[in-house]
Write an enzyme that holds these catalytic residues in place. Structure first.
Site, short mmCIF file in Angstrom:
data_model
loop_
_atom_site.label_atom_id
_atom_site.label_comp_id
_atom_site.label_asym_id
_atom_site.label_seq_id
_atom_site.Cartn_x
_atom_site.Cartn_y
_atom_site.Cartn_z
N ARG A 49 -13.02 3.16 3.99
CA ARG A 49 -11.48 2.91 4.27
C ARG A 49 -10.69 4.01 4.13
O ARG A 49 -9.54 4.27 4.59
CB ARG A 49 -10.86 2.39 2.86
CG ARG A 49 -11.37 0.81 2.61
CD ARG A 49 -11.04 0.14 1.34
NE ARG A 49 -9.36 0.32 1.38
CZ ARG A 49 -8.70 -0.20 0.58
NH1 ARG A 49 -9.21 -0.72 -0.54
NH2 ARG A 49 -7.25 -0.28 0.72
N ARG A 96 -0.62 -1.70 -10.54
CA ARG A 96 0.27 -1.23 -9.61
C ARG A 96 1.27 -2.36 -8.90
O ARG A 96 1.20 -2.87 -8.01
CB ARG A 96 -0.66 -1.09 -8.11
CG ARG A 96 -1.79 -0.03 -8.60
CD ARG A 96 -2.74 0.45 -7.65
NE ARG A 96 -1.76 1.14 -6.56
CZ ARG A 96 -2.61 1.59 -5.54
NH1 ARG A 96 -3.53 1.13 -4.94
NH2 ARG A 96 -1.88 2.52 -4.61
N LYS A 101 -4.94 9.20 6.35
CA LYS A 101 -4.74 7.99 5.96
C LYS A 101 -3.55 7.34 5.39
O LYS A 101 -2.72 6.31 6.18
CB LYS A 101 -6.02 7.31 5.08
CG LYS A 101 -5.57 5.90 4.74
CD LYS A 101 -6.83 5.49 3.75
CE LYS A 101 -6.45 6.08 2.24
NZ LYS A 101 -5.77 5.01 1.45
N ASN A 102 -3.13 7.80 4.44
CA ASN A 102 -1.92 7.51 3.68
C ASN A 102 -0.41 7.80 4.55
O ASN A 102 0.54 6.84 4.52
CB ASN A 102 -1.85 8.06 2.47
CG ASN A 102 -2.75 7.44 1.56
OD1 ASN A 102 -3.15 6.29 1.97
ND2 ASN A 102 -2.94 8.13 0.41
N ASP A 158 -5.68 11.38 -6.28
CA ASP A 158 -6.33 11.00 -5.49
C ASP A 158 -7.46 12.01 -5.41
O ASP A 158 -8.46 11.90 -4.64
CB ASP A 158 -5.84 10.89 -4.17
CG ASP A 158 -4.91 9.71 -4.04
OD1 ASP A 158 -4.91 8.81 -4.86
OD2 ASP A 158 -4.25 9.47 -3.12
N CYS A 175 -5.40 -3.64 -8.43
CA CYS A 175 -6.75 -3.34 -7.94
C CYS A 175 -7.41 -2.52 -9.03
O CYS A 175 -7.08 -2.16 -10.06
CB CYS A 175 -6.31 -2.62 -6.65
SG CYS A 175 -5.76 -0.96 -6.96
C1 EPZ Z 1 0.42 6.07 -2.85
O1 EPZ Z 1 0.12 4.78 -3.50
C2 EPZ Z 1 -1.14 6.39 -2.16
N1 EPZ Z 1 -1.38 5.15 -1.21
C3 EPZ Z 1 -2.29 6.24 -3.09
O2 EPZ Z 1 -3.31 6.78 -2.46
C4 EPZ Z 1 -1.88 7.42 -4.21
O3 EPZ Z 1 -2.86 7.32 -5.32
C5 EPZ Z 1 -0.74 7.26 -4.63
O4 EPZ Z 1 0.34 7.07 -3.73
C6 EPZ Z 1 -0.12 8.18 -5.98
O5 EPZ Z 1 -0.17 9.50 -5.17
C7 EPZ Z 1 -0.83 5.25 -0.12
O6 EPZ Z 1 0.03 5.95 0.19
C8 EPZ Z 1 -1.11 4.06 0.80
P1 EPZ Z 1 3.00 5.12 -6.21
P2 EPZ Z 1 1.65 3.96 -4.17
O7 EPZ Z 1 3.99 4.12 -5.93
O8 EPZ Z 1 2.54 4.31 -3.21
C9 EPZ Z 1 3.82 2.93 -10.35
C10 EPZ Z 1 -5.72 6.44 -2.38
O9 EPZ Z 1 -6.82 6.58 -2.77
N2 EPZ Z 1 4.75 1.97 -9.57
O10 EPZ Z 1 3.42 6.54 -5.96
O11 EPZ Z 1 1.02 2.54 -4.18
C11 EPZ Z 1 2.56 2.95 -10.03
O12 EPZ Z 1 1.87 1.76 -10.71
C12 EPZ Z 1 -4.58 5.73 -2.57
O13 EPZ Z 1 -5.39 6.88 -0.83
C13 EPZ Z 1 5.41 1.15 -10.32
O14 EPZ Z 1 5.46 1.05 -11.61
O15 EPZ Z 1 1.61 4.69 -5.46
C14 EPZ Z 1 1.83 4.28 -10.35
O16 EPZ Z 1 1.58 4.13 -11.78
C15 EPZ Z 1 -4.69 4.94 -3.90
N3 EPZ Z 1 6.45 0.25 -9.56
C16 EPZ Z 1 3.10 5.00 -10.06
O17 EPZ Z 1 4.29 4.32 -10.00
C17 EPZ Z 1 6.33 0.40 -8.13
O18 EPZ Z 1 7.26 -0.35 -7.55
C18 EPZ Z 1 2.82 5.82 -8.56
O19 EPZ Z 1 2.46 4.90 -7.64
C19 EPZ Z 1 5.61 1.27 -7.40
C20 EPZ Z 1 4.75 2.16 -8.23
#
Ligand code: EPZ
Length: 418
Positions: A397, A121, A22-23, A305, A116
């Protein structure tokens, strides 16, 4: 609304085919905005999130056709560079169109995704990174309004925190920027390597996939290609845990063990047996497992995840385990629901202390997000009696044909109307 009823107590045995990721699929679909030529993606899973990305890209003007098991996406005629609130609010990954639209059309307006169930996020790292490539960005009226009238320019971007989405947005944007971009402290998740492999197939010049530094030499334009999406490592891990929690023996096909090394190591430590096979691997567990500690971390660490699913496993392990969540601040929504099934879990800030119990009992439980829902299904597989998981649209999803795959290995699970 649909619900799932699971009658616990069946030992799972047989083979489960793993679907495309998916991701990764979401990022690869967004990347097709970078070129005016058709891109064909095979192995895209049929999931609600993929349908949301399809709807988003179609409203930008991308022509999308499914044929012979593959999806062809053609972004030749883009009619809008705005990603509206109505679609973005349903799926945060919509923000991945920001980098490609800005790079190719020099402007993009994307609704802010908002928080969410698993945390606030923010997308500040996406915005700051694109600003370093020369974009002018304003955030007003709930929208990210970005433009780069003279095109993006290569730069050195050091991420203060590892982010999968920000890495994806920046690497996509940099493929069409003028000159060299160096991205430091990037995410090393396998989905990044999959995206880089697609971009290279489209004609991008990128080095360093799988390491902390990506070097991108911008090119004036990209072309079409055919590409197959990698296996879903979280679906893989979820079914590996399903085998272990039921004391079963299941082979996972069309996937790779190296995608979930960190989980496999913990399963073995807890007493399961993991064996590599030609087209995947097998997980079996003859006796009840022992409790072990896990901390979530960016790849190659233990994935956030899979934290909820691993917690379900630990609720029936012998002894105690401590699960610490370091990626998202609010990813314990499954805890009160698992407790309703008889689990013994105490929360201390970002850690959960789980003391294994002899048995869980079936109950009505509520799904709050995708992976929390999966953990409730796993708990239901071993609970005494029936577990009914409500609000399962979250599961749709991210898990393709979940009930069918579980029924295929002997689970008693059925979907019905709430
Ligand atoms: C991806 O989300 C995945 N989603 C998530 O999968 C997964 O949990 C996550 O990576 C971590 O592995 C997709 O790929 C579509 P991040 P993403 O940016 O990219 C902080 C699932 O269940 N952050 O790596 O949104 C954030 O808040 C989903 O399939 C900032 O502070 O995650 C988090 O604490 C849920 N500022 C950390 O970084 C930013 O601009 C990592 O988030 C971006 C992120």
């Amino acid at each position: 609304m649909d619900q799932i009823r699971i009658t616990g107590g069946q030992r799972l045995s047989g083979r489960i085919p793993i679907s495309g990721s998916k991701n990764s699929g979401l990022a690869l679909m967004a990347a097709t905005l970078l070129t005016g030529e058709p891109v064909t993606l095979a192995n895209l899973p049929a999931l609600a999130d993929i349908a949301s990305m399809t709807a988003l890209l179609r409203q930008h003007g991308v022509e999308i056709k499914a044929r012979d098991g593959a999806t062809s996406l053609n972004a030749e005629k883009i009619i809008s560079t705005t990603a509206p609130y109505d679609i973005v609010r349903k799926m945060r990954a919509s923000v991945l169109v920001l980098g490609p639209l800005l790079a190719r059309f020099r402007e993009a307006t994307v609704s802010l995704p908002g928080g969410c169930a698993i945390g606030s996020r923010p997308v500040d790292l996406h915005i700051k990174g694109l600003q370093q490539l020369g974009a002018e960005i304003e955030v007003t009226g709930g929208y990210i309004r970005a433009k780069a009238p003279k095109g993006l320019k290569g730069a050195n971007v050091v991420f203060p925190k590892v982010s999968v989405g920000a890495t994806e947005n920046l690497v996509m944007a940099a493929t069409l920027a003028e000159g060299e971009t160096v991205l430091d402290n990037v995410a090393r998740e396998p989905e990044i390597a999959d995206l880089v492999a697609l971009l290279v197939a489209l004609g991008a010049r990128i080095k360093g996939a799988g390491t902390e530094t990506l070097r991108i030499e911008g090119v004036p334009q990209l072309h079409g290609a055919k590409y197959s999406v990698m296996a879903d490592r979280i679906e893989t891990g979820t079914f590996a845990i399903a085998a272990a929690i039921t004391g079963g023996s299941v082979s996972l096909d069309n996937t790779r063990l190296d995608l979930i090394d960190s989980l496999a190591e913990r399963l073995v430590e807890a007493g399961a047996v993991v064996t590599k096979e030609e087209n995947g691997f097998q997980v079996s567990a003859e006796r009840s497992l022992v409790g072990i500690d896990v901390m979530t971390e960016p790849f190659p660490g233990f994935p956030t995840d899979l934290q909820a699913q691993f917690m379900a496993l630990m609720t029936v392990a012998r002894g105690a385990s401590m699960l610490t969540e370091t990626i998202f601040e609010n990813r314990f929504m499954h805890v009160p629901e698992l407790r309703r099934m008889g689990a013994n879990i105490n929360l201390h800030g970002s850690s959960a202390m789980v003391r294994g119990v002899k048995r869980l009992t079936g109950a009505d439980v509520m799904a709050s997000d995708l992976r929390a829902s999966a953990s409730l299904v796993l708990a239901g597989l071993v609970a005494d009696g029936d577990t009914v998981v409500h609000r399962i649209y979250h599961l749709d999803r991210g898990y393709e044909r979940l009930e069918e795959k579980l029924v295929g290995v002997g689970a008693r699970i059925e979907r019905s109307r709430d």
